[in-house]
Design an enzyme around this catalytic site. Structure first.
Site, PDB file in Angstrom:
ATOM      1  N   SER A 194       0.859  -1.185   0.000  1.00  0.00           N
ATOM      2  CA  SER A 194       0.000   0.000   0.000  1.00  0.00           C
ATOM      3  C   SER A 194       0.894   1.233   0.000  1.00  0.00           C
ATOM      4  CB  SER A 194      -0.950  -0.019   1.202  1.00  0.00           C
ATOM      5  OG  SER A 194      -1.861   1.048   1.144  1.00  0.00           O
TER       6      SER A 194
ATOM      7  N   HIS B  92      -2.640  -1.186  -3.294  1.00  0.00           N
ATOM      8  CA  HIS B  92      -3.774  -0.289  -3.060  1.00  0.00           C
ATOM      9  C   HIS B  92      -3.641   0.955  -3.949  1.00  0.00           C
ATOM     10  CE1 HIS B  92      -4.260  -2.020   1.289  1.00  0.00           C
ATOM     11  NE2 HIS B  92      -4.629  -2.870   0.348  1.00  0.00           N
TER      12      HIS B  92
ATOM     13  N   ASP C 234      -4.008  -4.882   6.349  1.00  0.00           N
ATOM     14  CA  ASP C 234      -4.377  -5.717   5.207  1.00  0.00           C
ATOM     15  C   ASP C 234      -3.231  -6.663   4.871  1.00  0.00           C
ATOM     16  OD1 ASP C 234      -5.896  -6.705   3.087  1.00  0.00           O
ATOM     17  OD2 ASP C 234      -5.097  -5.219   1.682  1.00  0.00           O
TER      18      ASP C 234
END
Length: 354
Positions: free
Chosen positions: A173, A200, A296
């Protein structure tokens, strides 16, 4: 004319508020951003300069926590100056604030690949009112409060990952694009295992991101479509609109896209990718978690580890935000904790021939 506030105290002085350097050729933009930052009360503007040369001079004399950098400036543009400013910043996070960072803009992915921590679209001069100041301060706060405090139970590289893997799955991310570029550049041209990537990013950025990854890795890279086959020597990237899962096809494996909500709330999410890789490849899979905010990937990494797969995560020192890799480290399931280039070298050394 450059404007410089009272420099922030050096890091050895106690309770110094986080400091920001603004680099933008617009006098109005510098003034508006400085007012928004100082008015927020959390940070101080240590300096505001008009070009990259002035920024280099400032950073040679002062330490800051965040550098706000415009792209379109006379002389040395922001993208060209970015690597040198990162080096001069000695750990300062760079936030690109530019009108060139619009939805789907190639400039955004280029900046992130070069090491920028985050980007923000700069409004037109007459449109600075509204939520811009609030969003700017939120972005800065995220970059400064970047570590969830976790204590790794697995020392760096304490356990050698298994060398019998058939696929590499990577989750990332914030800060992950730069880390990914370092990792991919460390892989040799003859590396043939398929690579799955969940990064992401909004959907509009994915086509350019895939093109950038193909150049970095020197191998084909595509945004995954439903039912796409997973093949040696190719990279598939989760689209911004769906999770990327893999399923066994008898004579190989393929991608299935899903929009079922993930525990992390992210779309795409790393967890479904890792879960499905665990179910499809078991102990023949290698999972990698790079820089990113939140948790995540932690649940999926646990599934992958339980299936006998190996887990490698980015180390704290090289991460822009150690939330995602730190969450995996806290679970005690990381086989190795390394900088991105060393992760690439490890993968290359331990790859299974195709």
């Amino acid at each position: 004319m450059d404007t410089v506030a009272s420099p922030a105290p050096d890091s050895n002085e106690f309770d110094a508020p986080p400091s920001v350097l603004i680099v933008d050729d617009s006098v109005v933009a510098r003034a508006v951003m400085a007012r928004a930052i100082d008015g927020g009360g959390e940070f101080i503007v240590a300096g505001a300069v008009a070009n990259a040369d002035a920024a280099q001079d400032f950073l040679s004399r002062h330490r800051v926590d965040v550098i706000i950098l415009d792209i379109e400036m006379p002389g040395i543009d922001g993208l060209t100056a970015l690597p040198d400013l990162i080096a001069a910043g000695q750990g300062a996070r760079v936030l690109i604030v530019s009108s060139a960072c619009g939805d789907g803009a190639a400039t955004t992915v280029q900046a992130l690949a070069l090491g920028a921590a985050d980007t923000l679209v700069k409004p037109e001069v007459g449109a600075f009112a509204g939520r811009f100041g609030e969003v700017l301060n939120h972005k800065i706060s995220r970059l400064i409060d970047n570590d969830e405090i976790v204590v790794p139970r697995t020392p760096a590289a304490a356990v050698a990952p298994g060398d019998d893997f058939d696929i590499v799955a990577i989750g990332a991310s914030t800060g992950g694009i730069h880390a990914l570029s370092l990792l991919l550049r460390s892989l040799p041209l003859d590396f043939r295992l398929p690579i799955l990537i969940t990064q992401h990013l909004p959907e509009s950025f994915m086509p350019y991101f895939a093109a950038q990854v193909a150049v970095l890795a020197n191998r084909p890279c595509e945004v995954a479509e439903d039912h796409a086959r997973i093949r040696p020597g190719r990279i598939l990237i989760a689209p911004g609109r769906a999770h990327m899962r893999c399923v066994s096809m008898g004579d190989g494996a393929a991608v299935r896209l899903s929009t079922t909500p993930a525990p992390s709330g992210c779309l795409p999410s790393v967890d479904p990718m890792f879960d499905s890789v665990a179910a499809t490849y078991g102990d023949r899979a290698l999972g990698v978690v790079l820089s990113g905010m939140g948790r995540d990937g932690a649940l999926g990494a646990a599934s992958l580890a339980a299936a006998g797969g190996s887990i490698v995560i980015q180390d704290r020192a090289s991460s822009v935000i150690w939330g995602m890799p730190g969450a995996v480290a806290a679970g005690g399931i990381a086989d190795a904790i390394l900088p991105p280039d060393e992760i690439g070298q490890l993968i290359a050394r331990r790859r299974r021939p195709c």
